[in-house]
Design an enzyme around this catalytic site. Structure first.
Site, PDB file in Angstrom:
ATOM      1  N   SER A 138     -32.149  -1.023  -4.243  1.00  0.00           N
ATOM      2  CA  SER A 138     -30.964  -0.712  -5.051  1.00  0.00           C
ATOM      3  C   SER A 138     -29.741  -1.367  -4.420  1.00  0.00           C
ATOM      4  CB  SER A 138     -30.752   0.798  -5.098  1.00  0.00           C
ATOM      5  OG  SER A 138     -29.491   1.102  -5.666  1.00  0.00           O
ATOM      6  N   TYR A 152     -29.829   8.799  -0.945  1.00  0.00           N
ATOM      7  CA  TYR A 152     -30.514   7.784  -1.770  1.00  0.00           C
ATOM      8  C   TYR A 152     -30.266   6.380  -1.216  1.00  0.00           C
ATOM      9  CZ  TYR A 152     -31.259   4.867  -5.955  1.00  0.00           C
ATOM     10  OH  TYR A 152     -31.659   3.894  -6.838  1.00  0.00           O
TER      11      TYR A 152
END
Ligand code: NAP
Length: 243
Positions: A138, A152
């Site tokens: 990501s 995350y």
């Protein structure tokens, strides 16, 4: 040799678009899902209708025995797994680090990094000769996601380190390992973060002025898996509209 791919979290979002595209490119596809069997079966049905080879398999890819079952099932159906997309991932409600519980931190790490570790291990033990892995990281690995989800972002940073190290360990076996770093992609994941409209809110700050589609991410994953990327390993493609 038949091209056989396992796509973790392949029933929804980026995983679903990737499963469909790889099937159209001639891969036998094993779609893994955690809970949403209906979504996985619907992707599998459209692959079937188009004449593709597909299997759906429920497994929690953060659990070693589940991962062993997943790879056994794929092997039984199609032969040795030749390609792997470590796509399964989770995030939870936007919060500052001080408000994130240890339980949540460990859950995110397990779902996002332990899963890639376990699936890569199972893949390596089964792979015969050439093959490729793509890890779905990501843009959060670069930004750290302050005030939203540092847990995350940290998991994706760990995934990038794994991509780099494993690419070098496996280079002599001609197994390539690369990563994609999507930015703001229209999927259900943002609702899990507590803001379904997050991509629309941030679109004006993205140089291309819009969010991306799962299909745009799938194209990059498919290229990295393919022989067209035969000299590419330990690399990352940012798919974030210029951010
Ligand atoms: P999504 O629509 O929420 O899909 C997540 C998928 O992961 C679902 O298919 C889910 O299974 C599966 N999953 C979660 N935990 C699992 C587990 N323990 N075992 C097996 N499967 C599991 O999310 P998405 O946006 O497509 O995300 C896919 C990947 O892209 C993730 O790694 C995410 O971090 C990354 N990414 C997304 C964005 C974005 O803007 N959307 C940006 C950067 C990176 P079920 O269907 O059974 O629930």
């Amino acid at each position: 040799m038949n091209k056989v791919v396992v796509v973790t979290g392949g029933g929804r979002g980026i995983g679903a678009a990737t499963s469909a595209l790889l099937a159209a490119k001639g891969y036998a596809v094993c779609i893994n899902y955690l809970k949403n069997s209906a979504a996985a079966e619907s992707v599998a049905a459209s692959i079937h209708e188009a004449g593709g080879n597909v299997l759906t398999f429920q497994a929690d890819v953060s659990v070693e025995s589940d991962v062993e079952g997943l790879f056994k099932a794929a092997h039984k159906a199609f032969g040795p797994v030749t390609h792997l997309v470590n796509n399964a991932g989770v995030l939870f409600t936007q919060s500052e680090l001080a408000d994130i519980s240890l339980e949540r931190f460990q859950k995110v790490m397990n779902a996002n990094v332990t899963s890639a570790f376990l699936c890569s291990k199972a893949f390596i033990n089964q792979a015969k000769g050439v093959g490729a892995i793509v890890n779905v990281s990501s843009g959060a690995a670069r930004t750290g996601s302050p005030f939203e989800y540092i847990d995350y972002a940290s998991s994706k940073g760990a995934m990038d380190s794994m991509t780099k190290g494993l690419s070098i360990e496996l280079a002599a076996r001609n197994i390539r390992v690369n990563g994609v770093r999507p930015g703001f992609i229209h999927t259900d994941m943002h609702a899990d973060g507590g803001e379904p409209g997050r991509v629309e809110r941030l679109a004006p700050q993205i140089p291309l002025k819009r969010g991306g589609t799962p299909e745009e991410v799938a194209q990059a994953i498919a290229w990295l898996l393919s022989d067209e990327a035969s000299y590419v390993t330990g690399s990352f493609i940012d798919i974030a509209g210029g951010r």
